[in-house]
Design a protein around this motif. Sequence first.
Motif, PDB file in Angstrom:
ATOM      1  N   ASP A  90      -0.521   9.151  -9.426  1.00 38.98           N
ATOM      2  CA  ASP A  90      -0.277  10.597  -9.290  1.00 38.98           C
ATOM      3  C   ASP A  90       1.257  10.657  -9.302  1.00 38.98           C
ATOM      4  O   ASP A  90       1.971   9.747  -8.695  1.00 38.98           O
ATOM      5  CB  ASP A  90      -0.764  10.592  -7.692  1.00 38.98           C
ATOM      6  CG  ASP A  90      -0.614  12.077  -7.432  1.00 38.98           C
ATOM      7  OD1 ASP A  90       0.321  12.854  -7.735  1.00 38.98           O
ATOM      8  OD2 ASP A  90      -1.409  12.687  -6.574  1.00 38.98           O
ATOM      9  N   ALA A  91       1.638  11.625  -9.904  1.00 40.48           N
ATOM     10  CA  ALA A  91       3.031  12.085  -9.911  1.00 40.48           C
ATOM     11  C   ALA A  91       3.911  11.884  -8.629  1.00 40.48           C
ATOM     12  O   ALA A  91       5.124  11.797  -8.932  1.00 40.48           O
ATOM     13  CB  ALA A  91       3.208  13.349 -10.886  1.00 40.48           C
ATOM     14  N   GLU A  92       3.198  12.300  -7.615  1.00 47.37           N
ATOM     15  CA  GLU A  92       3.931  12.167  -6.472  1.00 47.37           C
ATOM     16  C   GLU A  92       4.412  10.659  -5.961  1.00 47.37           C
ATOM     17  O   GLU A  92       5.127  10.543  -5.292  1.00 47.37           O
ATOM     18  CB  GLU A  92       2.827  12.440  -5.327  1.00 47.37           C
ATOM     19  CG  GLU A  92       3.733  13.036  -3.962  1.00 47.37           C
ATOM     20  CD  GLU A  92       4.529  14.032  -4.039  1.00 47.37           C
ATOM     21  OE1 GLU A  92       5.514  14.070  -3.237  1.00 47.37           O
ATOM     22  OE2 GLU A  92       4.498  15.033  -4.951  1.00 47.37           O
ATOM     23  N   ALA A  93       3.912   9.864  -7.000  1.00 46.82           N
ATOM     24  CA  ALA A  93       4.456   8.441  -6.493  1.00 46.82           C
ATOM     25  C   ALA A  93       5.802   8.598  -7.055  1.00 46.82           C
ATOM     26  O   ALA A  93       6.602   7.442  -6.497  1.00 46.82           O
ATOM     27  CB  ALA A  93       3.667   7.594  -7.535  1.00 46.82           C
ATOM     28  N   VAL A  94       6.406   9.238  -7.737  1.00 49.17           N
ATOM     29  CA  VAL A  94       7.813   9.252  -7.935  1.00 49.17           C
ATOM     30  C   VAL A  94       8.617   9.576  -6.873  1.00 49.17           C
ATOM     31  O   VAL A  94       9.659   8.815  -6.740  1.00 49.17           O
ATOM     32  CB  VAL A  94       8.197  10.234  -9.491  1.00 49.17           C
ATOM     33  CG1 VAL A  94       9.639  10.302  -9.534  1.00 49.17           C
ATOM     34  CG2 VAL A  94       7.353   9.805 -10.607  1.00 49.17           C
ATOM     35  N   GLY A 118       0.969  -1.247   0.068  1.00 50.36           N
ATOM     36  CA  GLY A 118      -0.072  -0.137   0.018  1.00 50.36           C
ATOM     37  C   GLY A 118       0.777   1.052  -0.103  1.00 50.36           C
ATOM     38  O   GLY A 118       0.202   2.476   0.130  1.00 50.36           O
ATOM     39  N   LEU A 119       2.101   1.067  -0.158  1.00 47.55           N
ATOM     40  CA  LEU A 119       2.854   2.254  -0.284  1.00 47.55           C
ATOM     41  C   LEU A 119       2.731   3.267  -1.638  1.00 47.55           C
ATOM     42  O   LEU A 119       2.785   4.550  -1.467  1.00 47.55           O
ATOM     43  CB  LEU A 119       4.359   1.968  -0.136  1.00 47.55           C
ATOM     44  CG  LEU A 119       4.967   1.127   1.162  1.00 47.55           C
ATOM     45  CD1 LEU A 119       6.351   0.622   0.769  1.00 47.55           C
ATOM     46  CD2 LEU A 119       4.464   1.987   2.384  1.00 47.55           C
ATOM     47  N   ILE A 120       2.597   2.750  -2.543  1.00 54.55           N
ATOM     48  CA  ILE A 120       2.223   3.071  -3.899  1.00 54.55           C
ATOM     49  C   ILE A 120       0.764   2.566  -4.581  1.00 54.55           C
ATOM     50  O   ILE A 120       0.681   1.349  -4.487  1.00 54.55           O
ATOM     51  CB  ILE A 120       3.189   3.067  -4.974  1.00 54.55           C
ATOM     52  CG1 ILE A 120       4.467   3.871  -4.277  1.00 54.55           C
ATOM     53  CG2 ILE A 120       2.896   3.647  -6.263  1.00 54.55           C
ATOM     54  CD1 ILE A 120       5.637   3.717  -5.435  1.00 54.55           C
ATOM     55  N   THR A 121      -0.018   3.440  -4.715  1.00 53.44           N
ATOM     56  CA  THR A 121      -1.390   2.856  -5.254  1.00 53.44           C
ATOM     57  C   THR A 121      -1.780   3.623  -6.598  1.00 53.44           C
ATOM     58  O   THR A 121      -1.839   4.695  -6.570  1.00 53.44           O
ATOM     59  CB  THR A 121      -2.491   3.241  -4.255  1.00 53.44           C
ATOM     60  OG1 THR A 121      -2.280   2.578  -2.755  1.00 53.44           O
ATOM     61  CG2 THR A 121      -3.565   2.580  -4.624  1.00 53.44           C
TER      62      THR A 121
END
Length: 245
Positions: free
Chosen positions: A161-165, A150-153
């Motif tokens: 979402d670009a914040e995933a980078v 669940g760290l990146i969804t």
Amino acid sequence: MLHTPSGGARSGTAATDRGLMSIGAVLNRLREEFPEVTISKIRFLESEGLIEPQRTPSGYRKFSAGDVERLAHVLRMQRDHYLPLKVIREHLDAMERGEAVALPVVGRQRTGEDVPEPTGRPTVARIGRAELLAAADIAEGDLAEWESYGLITPLEDGVYDAEAVTVASLVSELGRFGIEPRHLRLMKAAADREAGLVDQVVAPLRRHRNPQTRAHAEARAKELAALTMRLHASLVQTALGVRLP
């Protein structure tokens, strides 16, 4: 790449250090534009060869105005263009050689021309899976594991979402210290609780019929997010009994 102040060779004197900043002062200056930046992030960029601050005889970092400008440029390229560090480093090296090099495009870039959606929320910059892997310089297996915790969804349409980078880069960086993704589930749960608290405050504004009020809600959410991040960082430092230079 190393920026040095004018006035002769380096020494441990106050005269030589005049105009140089500690890493804490650099952090405070950058956070006005990049509220999510951390000392760990600055150190990571240094370890990747993107910045080379001076060192005092006791080992403390000292940054020049040129160093801070370079850091800000790196952070903008990550935020607005979603570029991997290798590409950013090559671009900066080309600039220092006086070459005019256009930035490669990875996914959708953030610009000042983004138009708000009918809900009043700003358009969310999105990035595809392959672009996320390239921008964060991670493997498919890593991303799949982080998603399982669940760290990146991914969003509903399979993009991110670009914040995933940023999340992926930080998870990868923590892994270098032996902190595994499963250890980060508590941090994710804490972040969700903090986000829920902020949402409780701004939710009434977001539901307002006035577009200006809804826009104010987003500004308030960003302000509260920055404050909660600063508080979280201070609480962790206090709990560990450490003081960052």
